[in-house]
Scaffold this active site. Structure first.
Site, short mmCIF file in Angstrom:
data_model
loop_
_atom_site.label_atom_id
_atom_site.label_comp_id
_atom_site.label_asym_id
_atom_site.label_seq_id
_atom_site.Cartn_x
_atom_site.Cartn_y
_atom_site.Cartn_z
N THR A 1 -29.63 -7.89 -9.56
CA THR A 1 -29.14 -6.52 -9.70
C THR A 1 -28.93 -6.26 -11.19
O THR A 1 -28.68 -7.20 -11.94
CB THR A 1 -27.80 -6.30 -8.98
OG1 THR A 1 -26.84 -7.15 -9.60
CG2 THR A 1 -27.90 -6.61 -7.51
N GLU B 1 -29.36 -5.90 -2.56
CA GLU B 1 -28.85 -6.93 -1.65
C GLU B 1 -29.30 -6.71 -0.20
O GLU B 1 -29.03 -7.51 0.68
CB GLU B 1 -27.32 -6.94 -1.70
CG GLU B 1 -26.71 -7.46 -3.00
CD GLU B 1 -26.54 -6.35 -4.05
OE1 GLU B 1 -27.22 -5.32 -3.97
OE2 GLU B 1 -25.72 -6.56 -4.96
N LYS C 1 -10.24 10.40 -8.30
CA LYS C 1 -9.02 10.49 -7.52
C LYS C 1 -8.05 11.43 -8.23
O LYS C 1 -7.59 11.14 -9.32
CB LYS C 1 -8.41 9.11 -7.33
CG LYS C 1 -7.67 9.03 -6.03
CD LYS C 1 -7.67 7.67 -5.42
CE LYS C 1 -7.53 7.77 -3.91
NZ LYS C 1 -7.34 6.50 -3.27
N TRP D 1 -9.15 12.22 -3.04
CA TRP D 1 -10.37 11.95 -3.80
C TRP D 1 -11.39 13.07 -3.66
O TRP D 1 -11.43 13.80 -2.69
CB TRP D 1 -10.92 10.58 -3.44
CG TRP D 1 -11.36 10.42 -2.04
CD1 TRP D 1 -10.62 9.99 -1.00
CD2 TRP D 1 -12.66 10.71 -1.54
NE1 TRP D 1 -11.37 10.00 0.12
CE2 TRP D 1 -12.63 10.43 -0.18
CE3 TRP D 1 -13.84 11.16 -2.13
CZ2 TRP D 1 -13.72 10.61 0.62
CZ3 TRP D 1 -14.94 11.34 -1.33
CH2 TRP D 1 -14.86 11.06 0.03
P1 ADP Z 1 -28.91 -1.37 -9.19
O1 ADP Z 1 -27.87 -0.33 -9.48
O2 ADP Z 1 -28.62 -2.73 -9.69
O3 ADP Z 1 -30.27 -0.90 -9.41
P2 ADP Z 1 -29.35 -0.97 -6.41
O4 ADP Z 1 -30.63 -0.31 -6.68
O5 ADP Z 1 -29.29 -2.01 -5.39
O6 ADP Z 1 -28.77 -1.63 -7.65
O7 ADP Z 1 -28.28 0.16 -6.15
C1 ADP Z 1 -27.71 0.36 -4.92
C2 ADP Z 1 -26.73 1.51 -4.97
O8 ADP Z 1 -27.40 2.72 -5.32
C3 ADP Z 1 -26.09 1.80 -3.64
O9 ADP Z 1 -25.02 0.94 -3.39
C4 ADP Z 1 -25.67 3.27 -3.81
O10 ADP Z 1 -24.47 3.38 -4.52
C5 ADP Z 1 -26.78 3.82 -4.66
N1 ADP Z 1 -27.74 4.52 -3.80
C6 ADP Z 1 -28.94 4.08 -3.40
N2 ADP Z 1 -29.58 5.01 -2.66
C7 ADP Z 1 -28.75 6.08 -2.58
C8 ADP Z 1 -28.81 7.36 -1.94
N3 ADP Z 1 -29.87 7.76 -1.27
N4 ADP Z 1 -27.74 8.19 -2.07
C9 ADP Z 1 -26.66 7.81 -2.77
N5 ADP Z 1 -26.55 6.63 -3.39
C10 ADP Z 1 -27.56 5.77 -3.30
#
Ligand code: ADP
Length: 543
Positions: free
Chosen positions: A184, A328, A439, A444
């Site tokens: 990540t 993940e 918040k 929130w």
């Molecule tokens: P990185 O930030 O390391 O690239 P990820 O791509 O795994 O990691 O990010 C996952 C996060 O992205 C999720 O936990 C969520 O917060 C956000 N996310 C992914 N898809 C969406 C979506 N369609 N709407 C809102 N948030 C999203």
């Protein structure tokens, strides 16, 4: 009593062998770093994968070894996916947008043996090579004629393949064997590695296949803008060969104009990527006054798809699938392919639902819990932290017990860090990242909702809602916005525009205009950077 069925391991190599046999005419079309467009069918790809597997063996790669890639979306990167995992090694994809420090950390942490890189990334490696393992073998992904000067004694990809036998006996091993590794981007602390197995990858391909199969016909062209270096391009390189799609790989040119041209000439049916990429494409569509030839389906994920974006695409007859997931989770969690009753709603109501994150993929269990860990009802009202469970979700982080202990709860569920509600139709609505929550006075405010409402104003092209400290209210929302033209709406005008959806106390206290929002390594708006940028900012009533 046990069932009496054969047990065969679920292995990644089976996917490409199936595609070569069942979909021999489907192609991988790639924009190459050499500057041209390259085409090869799945059977041709399989032959080259066999050659590459022989070459890797010749380099001494063994079961469990990590082999890294630093590359754009293209056929050679796709070949590496299959040749590395197929022989039981681990394909470690590296995001080239990581900082030098993070790159050095993950190559050393993963203990990579070989690193394959596109010509584009030679300068990155020259800059950090002294801090990478001294016995790391480098291979540049091009032919002899295009080999760049390099300061690390690299091998040439096409030389490596030449003269290798066009067949390879895949070893058989347990399906739980590690297949791929993706870190990540790590906005806090060091990056953490998600280590996918053959079993999780094949199951994810089948799960994603169910979703893709309901919206994309066989032999259609699918374009992953989402990089192969990030969460296996959301699993497309595994699901599309199964379904008989041709893949269009855009290389490094991801701006609106280049994407439009490629999609238009290739007749791409479905394209997948993060919202920032689609903003560029939509600007080009506006300029050209038409959508690319054949463009019918877009999947938006990685961060919330702005409501206005969904509305614009749907308005031009492009079906939008709004997907949510995480590194993940391999990554698919939910997807916005909607049932008939949603499609039959009035346009506005349908878009309201599409702006949510859709229903879970089969095999992904969801629960939302309050601060004490108590499960909350799926009634569309209760909001809590979202936890997930399933065969395609990490059970921990690679060589990182501390992060593992923090991420997995007592029942074995993985904590996503997202705050969400789930309604009676199973539709997930992500409100925020827990760390981005605003918040105010103990209540929130969803930054995603604020952003959606603000972005529906024609004067705003992009924005982010962030929390600013306040002595009385704890935090207050502020908008950081990019103007769409020369006429910037005033705060009062924005309040008026947004007041339909918000109580007065939820509206932002200020709007800060900027030329561009900072992005993370995966192309999402970086709220962490914004918070750092505006560390000294004072809210209007505190000045
Ligand atoms: P990185 O930030 O390391 O690239 P990820 O791509 O795994 O990691 O990010 C996952 C996060 O992205 C999720 O936990 C969520 O917060 C956000 N996310 C992914 N898809 C969406 C979506 N369609 N709407 C809102 N948030 C999203």
């Amino acid at each position: 009593m046990k069932g009496m069925m054969q047990h065969r391991p679920l292995l990644i190599s089976n996917i490409l062998e199936y595609a070569a046999e069942a979909h021999p005419k489907c192609e991988i079309v790639s924009v190459r770093t050499e500057g041209d467009i390259h085409r090869q069918t799945y059977p041709q790809t399989l032959k080259r994968v066999y050659q590459l597997a022989n070459a890797l063996k010749g380099l001494g790669v063994e079961l469990g070894d990590r082999v890294a890639t630093l590359a754009w979306n293209g056929y050679r990167h796709f070949e590496l996916y299959y040749a590395i995992s197929g022989q039981g090694a681990v394909c470690h994809t590296i995001n080239p947008r990581l900082s030098a420090e993070q790159l050095i950390y993950i190559v050393n942490h993963a203990e990579d043996k070989v690193l394959f890189l596109d010509t584009t990334f030679v300068p990155i490696i020259e800059g950090v090579k002294d801090e990478l393992p001294s016995d790391l073998v480098y291979v540049i992904m091009t032919d002899r004629a295009h080999m760049p000067e390099n300061g690390f004694d690299a091998l040439c990809y096409e030389d490596l393949l030449a003269d290798q036998p066009e067949s390879f006996d895949w070893p058989e091993f347990d399906e739980t064997t590690a297949a791929a590794l993706c870190y990540t981007s790590g906005t806090t602390g060091n990056p953490k590695g998600a280590l996918y197995s053959h079993r999780s990858t094949v199951l994810h391909a089948l799960m994603l296949g169910l979703i893709m199969g309901s919206s994309i016909p066989q032999e259609a062209k699918v374009l992953p803008v989402v990089p192969l270096f990030h969460v296996n391009a959301w699993g497309i390189p595994y699901a599309s060969p199964l379904l008989g799609h041709s893949l269009v790989m855009p290389g490094g040119a991801l701006d609106g104009e280049s994407l439009f041209k490629l999609m238009d000439t290739e007749g791409v049916f479905s394209a997948w990527g993060v919202p920032t990429v689609w903003m560029g494409l939509l600007a080009e569509i506006k300029k050209q006054g038409r959508k690319p030839n054949g463009f019918s389906d877009v999947v938006v994920g990685g961060s919330a798809a702005p409501r206005k974006m969904i509305e614009t695409f749907e308005g031009m007859g492009v079906h939008v699938g709004h997907a949510w997931g995480m590194t993940e989770m391999s990554p698919i969690g939910t997807h916005g392919n909607m049932p008939k009753w949603v499609k039959e709603l009035p346009f506005d109501k349908m878009i309201d639902i599409k702006a949510k994150q859709g229903r879970r993929a089969f095999g992904v269990d969801l629960k939302i819990v309050d601060d004490e860990g108590n499960r909350q009802p799926h009634d569309g009202k209760a909001v809590g932290e979202l936890y997930v469970r399933g065969n395609t979700i990490v059970s921990g982080y690679f060589k990182n017990d501390e992060a593992t202990a923090k991420a997995i709860d007592a029942e074995g569920w993985f904590g996503t860090g997202d705050i969400a509600s789930i309604d009676g139709n199973g539709i997930l609505s992500i409100q925020d990242r827990s760390k981005d929550l605003i918040k105010s006075g103990g209540e929130w405010i969803s930054s995603i909702d604020l952003e959606n409402a603000a972005m529906s104003h024609p004067g705003i092209s992009n924005c982010a809602a962030v929390a600013m400290p306040h002595p009385k209210w704890d935090e207050r929302p502020v908008l950081v916005a990019v103007a769409a033209g020369d006429d910037k709406p005033s705060l009062e005008e924005l309040h008026q525009h947004m007041s339909e959806h918000f109580a007065k106390w939820q509206l932002p206290d200020d709007v800060i205009w900027t030329d561009a929002l900072p992005l993370t390594a995966t192309g999402k708006v970086s709220k962490l950077t914004l918070r750092q940028q505006f560390a000294d900012y004072k809210l209007p009533d505190l000045r």
